[in-house]
Design a protein around this motif. Structure first.
Motif, short mmCIF file in Angstrom:
data_model
loop_
_atom_site.label_atom_id
_atom_site.label_comp_id
_atom_site.label_asym_id
_atom_site.label_seq_id
_atom_site.Cartn_x
_atom_site.Cartn_y
_atom_site.Cartn_z
N GLU A 100 -7.15 3.38 -6.75
CA GLU A 100 -7.12 4.78 -6.31
C GLU A 100 -5.69 5.27 -6.08
O GLU A 100 -5.42 6.46 -6.11
CB GLU A 100 -7.91 4.95 -5.02
CG GLU A 100 -9.38 4.59 -5.16
CD GLU A 100 -10.19 5.64 -5.90
OE1 GLU A 100 -9.78 6.80 -5.92
OE2 GLU A 100 -11.24 5.28 -6.45
N SER A 101 -4.78 4.35 -5.80
CA SER A 101 -3.36 4.68 -5.65
C SER A 101 -2.55 3.49 -6.15
O SER A 101 -2.96 2.34 -6.02
CB SER A 101 -3.03 5.01 -4.19
OG SER A 101 -3.26 3.92 -3.33
N PHE A 102 -1.38 3.79 -6.74
CA PHE A 102 -0.60 2.71 -7.33
C PHE A 102 0.84 3.14 -7.57
O PHE A 102 1.19 4.32 -7.52
CB PHE A 102 -1.23 2.25 -8.66
CG PHE A 102 -1.12 3.26 -9.76
CD1 PHE A 102 -0.06 3.22 -10.65
CD2 PHE A 102 -2.07 4.25 -9.92
CE1 PHE A 102 0.05 4.16 -11.67
CE2 PHE A 102 -1.98 5.19 -10.92
CZ PHE A 102 -0.91 5.15 -11.80
N ALA A 103 1.65 2.14 -7.87
CA ALA A 103 3.02 2.34 -8.32
C ALA A 103 3.26 1.33 -9.43
O ALA A 103 2.74 0.20 -9.38
CB ALA A 103 4.02 2.14 -7.19
N LYS A 123 -8.00 2.22 -2.37
CA LYS A 123 -8.30 3.42 -1.57
C LYS A 123 -7.15 4.41 -1.76
O LYS A 123 -6.00 4.03 -2.01
CB LYS A 123 -8.54 3.09 -0.11
CG LYS A 123 -7.40 2.44 0.61
CD LYS A 123 -7.81 2.07 2.02
CE LYS A 123 -6.63 1.37 2.69
NZ LYS A 123 -6.94 0.81 3.96
N GLN A 124 -7.49 5.68 -1.62
CA GLN A 124 -6.52 6.75 -1.83
C GLN A 124 -5.43 6.72 -0.77
O GLN A 124 -5.66 6.32 0.36
CB GLN A 124 -7.21 8.11 -1.81
CG GLN A 124 -8.21 8.28 -2.93
CD GLN A 124 -9.03 9.56 -2.76
OE1 GLN A 124 -9.04 10.17 -1.72
NE2 GLN A 124 -9.73 9.93 -3.83
N LYS A 125 -4.26 7.12 -1.20
CA LYS A 125 -3.09 7.29 -0.33
C LYS A 125 -2.67 6.00 0.38
O LYS A 125 -1.95 6.04 1.38
CB LYS A 125 -3.33 8.42 0.66
CG LYS A 125 -3.50 9.75 -0.04
CD LYS A 125 -3.64 10.88 0.95
CE LYS A 125 -3.59 12.21 0.33
NZ LYS A 125 -4.55 12.80 -0.41
N CYS A 126 -3.09 4.88 -0.11
CA CYS A 126 -2.66 3.59 0.43
C CYS A 126 -1.24 3.28 -0.05
O CYS A 126 -0.46 2.71 0.69
CB CYS A 126 -3.63 2.50 -0.01
SG CYS A 126 -3.06 0.84 0.37
N MET A 127 -0.93 3.68 -1.27
CA MET A 127 0.42 3.45 -1.81
C MET A 127 1.35 4.53 -1.24
O MET A 127 1.25 5.69 -1.60
CB MET A 127 0.41 3.50 -3.34
CG MET A 127 1.76 3.22 -3.96
SD MET A 127 2.54 1.65 -3.52
CE MET A 127 1.39 0.49 -4.23
#
Length: 154
Positions: A100-103, A123-127
């Motif tokens: 859901e979030s990454f780099a 999960k969203q906005k974890c990164m």
């Protein structure tokens, strides 16, 4: 002699995942010109299955292909804000690992992108930007012959 340096990439990927507190970290390597610069996810930690191993990308395709083509990192705190649901099939690693979030950052060798390091969360906005900066800082001491920034002005 670089080939003499035995880097355990699997162990390094696992250590980065633990250091960052992410759900998933993977390393994709760029194949030779004879193999048309195919990009394959070779090493992973925290994976849900082995599906990532079957993903083969080319320049400009998928997360790794875009990082390879541009030589620039990608930071996506919320994949649903950045990508339309109907376009997600273009990013198979996100689907396979339910990210859901990454780099993702390029790994350079001899001033060319030779690998892509991806860290993601389910999960969203974890990164966060802090995790993104941590990922970049972990490359040089971890991956030996690879470095995280293109060298210019030689």
């Amino acid at each position: 002699m670089e080939s003499q340096a035995a880097f355990n990439y699997q162990q390094q990927v696992e250590e980065i995942r633990l250091a960052m507190g992410c759900d998933f970290v993977a390393l994709a390597l760029v194949q030779s010109e004879e193999r048309h610069f195919q990009i394959r996810w070779e090493f992973a930690s925290g994976n849900l299955s082995q599906r990532f191993r079957r993903i083969v990308l080319h320049s400009g395709k998928g997360v790794a292909g875009i990082v390879f083509k541009t030589g620039k990192p990608i930071f996506v705190p919320d994949a649903h804000q950045y990508y339309k649901k109907e376009d997600m099939y273009n990013y198979p690693i996100l689907i396979a690992e339910e990210l859901e979030s990454f780099a993702a950052i390029p790994l350079f060798k001899y001033n060319r992108v030779k690998g892509i390091l991806l860290a993601g969360c389910r999960k969203q906005k974890c990164m966060s930007i802090e995790k993104f900066e941590l990922l970049q800082s972990l490359v040089t001491p971890t991956f030996g012959p690879y470095y995280s920034e293109e060298v210019t002005g030689i």
